[in-house]
Motif scaffolding. Structure first.
Motif, PDB file in Angstrom:
ATOM      1  N   MET A  30      34.552  45.788  41.617  1.00 56.93           N
ATOM      2  CA  MET A  30      35.671  45.856  40.676  1.00 56.93           C
ATOM      3  C   MET A  30      36.446  44.538  40.572  1.00 56.93           C
ATOM      4  O   MET A  30      37.665  44.517  40.649  1.00 56.93           O
ATOM      5  N   THR A  31      35.748  43.434  40.396  1.00 58.31           N
ATOM      6  CA  THR A  31      36.423  42.148  40.282  1.00 58.31           C
ATOM      7  C   THR A  31      36.555  41.743  38.820  1.00 58.31           C
ATOM      8  O   THR A  31      35.729  42.109  37.982  1.00 58.31           O
ATOM      9  N   PHE A  32      37.577  40.963  38.544  1.00 57.02           N
ATOM     10  CA  PHE A  32      37.810  40.425  37.202  1.00 57.02           C
ATOM     11  C   PHE A  32      36.612  39.596  36.745  1.00 57.02           C
ATOM     12  O   PHE A  32      36.227  39.625  35.592  1.00 57.02           O
ATOM     13  N   THR A  33      36.004  38.866  37.654  1.00 51.75           N
ATOM     14  CA  THR A  33      34.910  37.961  37.309  1.00 51.75           C
ATOM     15  C   THR A  33      33.533  38.553  37.592  1.00 51.75           C
ATOM     16  O   THR A  33      32.569  37.809  37.727  1.00 51.75           O
ATOM     17  N   ALA A  34      33.427  39.880  37.668  1.00 52.20           N
ATOM     18  CA  ALA A  34      32.128  40.516  37.931  1.00 52.20           C
ATOM     19  C   ALA A  34      31.095  40.010  36.923  1.00 52.20           C
ATOM     20  O   ALA A  34      31.421  39.848  35.748  1.00 52.20           O
ATOM     21  N   PRO A  35      29.917  39.678  37.386  1.00 54.05           N
ATOM     22  CA  PRO A  35      29.312  39.961  38.676  1.00 54.05           C
ATOM     23  C   PRO A  35      29.672  38.955  39.785  1.00 54.05           C
ATOM     24  O   PRO A  35      29.227  39.122  40.915  1.00 54.05           O
ATOM     25  N   VAL A  58      35.124  32.362  40.690  1.00 56.69           N
ATOM     26  CA  VAL A  58      34.492  31.519  39.678  1.00 56.69           C
ATOM     27  C   VAL A  58      34.105  32.390  38.500  1.00 56.69           C
ATOM     28  O   VAL A  58      33.557  33.490  38.667  1.00 56.69           O
ATOM     29  N   SER A  59      34.386  31.911  37.314  1.00 54.87           N
ATOM     30  CA  SER A  59      34.031  32.628  36.089  1.00 54.87           C
ATOM     31  C   SER A  59      32.522  32.862  36.034  1.00 54.87           C
ATOM     32  O   SER A  59      31.745  32.016  36.478  1.00 54.87           O
ATOM     33  N   PRO A  60      32.073  33.982  35.474  1.00 49.71           N
ATOM     34  CA  PRO A  60      30.631  34.221  35.312  1.00 49.71           C
ATOM     35  C   PRO A  60      29.952  33.153  34.452  1.00 49.71           C
ATOM     36  O   PRO A  60      28.747  32.989  34.522  1.00 49.71           O
ATOM     37  N   LEU A  61      30.721  32.434  33.660  1.00 49.44           N
ATOM     38  CA  LEU A  61      30.157  31.347  32.860  1.00 49.44           C
ATOM     39  C   LEU A  61      30.117  30.033  33.654  1.00 49.44           C
ATOM     40  O   LEU A  61      29.664  29.018  33.134  1.00 49.44           O
ATOM     41  N   ASN A  62      30.611  30.088  34.884  1.00 44.10           N
ATOM     42  CA  ASN A  62      30.672  28.909  35.751  1.00 44.10           C
ATOM     43  C   ASN A  62      31.369  27.731  35.079  1.00 44.10           C
ATOM     44  O   ASN A  62      30.975  26.582  35.239  1.00 44.10           O
ATOM     45  N   ASP A  63      32.443  28.057  34.340  1.00 50.64           N
ATOM     46  CA  ASP A  63      33.169  26.999  33.637  1.00 50.64           C
ATOM     47  C   ASP A  63      34.603  26.817  34.122  1.00 50.64           C
ATOM     48  O   ASP A  63      35.320  25.956  33.638  1.00 50.64           O
ATOM     49  N   ARG A  64      35.042  27.631  35.096  1.00 47.24           N
ATOM     50  CA  ARG A  64      36.372  27.471  35.680  1.00 47.24           C
ATOM     51  C   ARG A  64      36.506  28.295  36.955  1.00 47.24           C
ATOM     52  O   ARG A  64      35.781  29.254  37.155  1.00 47.24           O
ATOM     53  N   VAL A  65      37.453  27.873  37.779  1.00 49.49           N
ATOM     54  CA  VAL A  65      37.800  28.610  38.990  1.00 49.49           C
ATOM     55  C   VAL A  65      39.154  29.246  38.734  1.00 49.49           C
ATOM     56  O   VAL A  65      40.118  28.542  38.409  1.00 49.49           O
ATOM     57  N   TYR A  66      39.222  30.565  38.844  1.00 48.59           N
ATOM     58  CA  TYR A  66      40.491  31.270  38.693  1.00 48.59           C
ATOM     59  C   TYR A  66      41.172  31.317  40.056  1.00 48.59           C
ATOM     60  O   TYR A  66      40.584  31.823  41.011  1.00 48.59           O
ATOM     61  N   VAL A  67      42.381  30.809  40.133  1.00 49.63           N
ATOM     62  CA  VAL A  67      43.155  30.869  41.379  1.00 49.63           C
ATOM     63  C   VAL A  67      44.210  31.947  41.188  1.00 49.63           C
ATOM     64  O   VAL A  67      45.110  31.814  40.356  1.00 49.63           O
ATOM     65  N   TYR A  68      44.067  33.034  41.950  1.00 51.02           N
ATOM     66  CA  TYR A  68      44.987  34.160  41.843  1.00 51.02           C
ATOM     67  C   TYR A  68      46.195  33.987  42.752  1.00 51.02           C
ATOM     68  O   TYR A  68      47.282  34.435  42.425  1.00 51.02           O
ATOM     69  N   TYR A  93      33.319  22.903  43.381  1.00 50.14           N
ATOM     70  CA  TYR A  93      32.880  23.577  42.171  1.00 50.14           C
ATOM     71  C   TYR A  93      32.735  22.640  40.975  1.00 50.14           C
ATOM     72  O   TYR A  93      31.991  22.936  40.061  1.00 50.14           O
ATOM     73  N   LYS A  94      33.484  21.559  40.958  1.00 44.55           N
ATOM     74  CA  LYS A  94      33.406  20.548  39.891  1.00 44.55           C
ATOM     75  C   LYS A  94      33.617  21.138  38.494  1.00 44.55           C
ATOM     76  O   LYS A  94      32.967  20.762  37.528  1.00 44.55           O
ATOM     77  N   ILE A  95      34.535  22.108  38.410  1.00 42.35           N
ATOM     78  CA  ILE A  95      34.930  22.712  37.142  1.00 42.35           C
ATOM     79  C   ILE A  95      36.452  22.853  37.150  1.00 42.35           C
ATOM     80  O   ILE A  95      37.074  22.817  38.209  1.00 42.35           O
ATOM     81  N   PRO A  96      37.063  22.992  35.974  1.00 42.08           N
ATOM     82  CA  PRO A  96      38.525  23.112  35.923  1.00 42.08           C
ATOM     83  C   PRO A  96      39.047  24.343  36.659  1.00 42.08           C
ATOM     84  O   PRO A  96      38.344  25.333  36.839  1.00 42.08           O
ATOM     85  N   THR A 124      43.062  24.112  33.380  1.00 40.86           N
ATOM     86  CA  THR A 124      43.200  24.697  32.052  1.00 40.86           C
ATOM     87  C   THR A 124      44.609  25.292  32.001  1.00 40.86           C
ATOM     88  O   THR A 124      45.265  25.408  33.035  1.00 40.86           O
ATOM     89  N   PRO A 125      45.088  25.701  30.825  1.00 41.87           N
ATOM     90  CA  PRO A 125      46.396  26.368  30.792  1.00 41.87           C
ATOM     91  C   PRO A 125      46.379  27.619  31.667  1.00 41.87           C
ATOM     92  O   PRO A 125      45.341  28.279  31.812  1.00 41.87           O
ATOM     93  N   GLN A 126      47.523  27.936  32.246  1.00 43.30           N
ATOM     94  CA  GLN A 126      47.590  29.117  33.106  1.00 43.30           C
ATOM     95  C   GLN A 126      47.285  30.376  32.310  1.00 43.30           C
ATOM     96  O   GLN A 126      47.403  30.406  31.092  1.00 43.30           O
ATOM     97  N   LEU A 127      46.893  31.409  33.025  1.00 35.97           N
ATOM     98  CA  LEU A 127      46.519  32.684  32.433  1.00 35.97           C
ATOM     99  C   LEU A 127      47.478  33.743  32.952  1.00 35.97           C
ATOM    100  O   LEU A 127      47.696  33.849  34.155  1.00 35.97           O
ATOM    101  N   SER A 128      48.060  34.504  32.045  1.00 34.61           N
ATOM    102  CA  SER A 128      48.933  35.600  32.489  1.00 34.61           C
ATOM    103  C   SER A 128      48.071  36.837  32.745  1.00 34.61           C
ATOM    104  O   SER A 128      46.947  36.944  32.252  1.00 34.61           O
ATOM    105  N   VAL A 129      48.589  37.756  33.504  1.00 34.40           N
ATOM    106  CA  VAL A 129      47.857  38.991  33.807  1.00 34.40           C
ATOM    107  C   VAL A 129      47.516  39.732  32.522  1.00 34.40           C
ATOM    108  O   VAL A 129      46.428  40.286  32.384  1.00 34.40           O
ATOM    109  N   SER A 130      48.418  39.712  31.556  1.00 29.91           N
ATOM    110  CA  SER A 130      48.166  40.426  30.303  1.00 29.91           C
ATOM    111  C   SER A 130      47.042  39.788  29.480  1.00 29.91           C
ATOM    112  O   SER A 130      46.500  40.432  28.583  1.00 29.91           O
TER     113      SER A 130
END
Length: 156
Positions: A30-35, A58-68, A93-96, A124-130
């Protein structure tokens, strides 16, 4: 000239960033970035003392690291451990990096962190939970879809 001065200041600070090690646990359910999994990291200094914790994925597209979450314990704040974590993520990771839900109490840290772009740590710009559901649509095409016929077929 300002860019050279900014770069020099950041490099000077990074020269004094402590070395860290991390004990990590990966969660796939049950992760946001599943798989891809969420990574929970216990941050330790060179002496092996726990100085903080972080959660990222890490995003499934391997284009960014989400820091929660980045939590450096109060006795170790303002000593470079949070910066060391971000540098670790950028180097490995060498990605944003995308911050999810930047708290107002940590905006000084994130403002400094964004200055690391002059040495190759990109945000990248920050991401809100919504916005997370909309963001996950970027990799919806990677999710396995069951065939409608298979769902309708049952055996008694």
């Amino acid at each position: 000239m300002i860019s050279i001065l900014s770069r020099w200041r950041v490099q000077r600070k990074l020269a004094h960033v402590p070395k860290i090690t991390m004990d990590v646990t990966r969660t796939y359910d049950m992760t946001f970035t599943a798989p891809n999994p969420d990574v929970k990291a216990v941050i330790k200094n060179q002496q092996g003392t726990t100085v903080g914790e972080a959660c990222y994925a890490v995003s499934p597209l391997n284009d960014r690291v989400y820091v929660y979450n980045v939590e450096i314990f109060s006795a170790y704040r303002r000593q470079g451990y949070g910066t060391a974590l971000l540098n670790y993520l950028a180097q490995n990771y060498k990605i944003p990096i995308t911050v999810v839900r930047e708290l107002s109490s940590s905006c000084g840290f994130w403002k400094f962190a964004r200055s690391l772009s002059c040495i190759g740590v990109h945000f990248t710009p920050q991401l809100s939970v919504s916005e997370m559901a909309l963001e996950s649509e970027r990799w919806a095409h990677l999710q396995p879809h069951s065939h409608p016929f298979q769902e309708a077929t049952t055996h008694s």
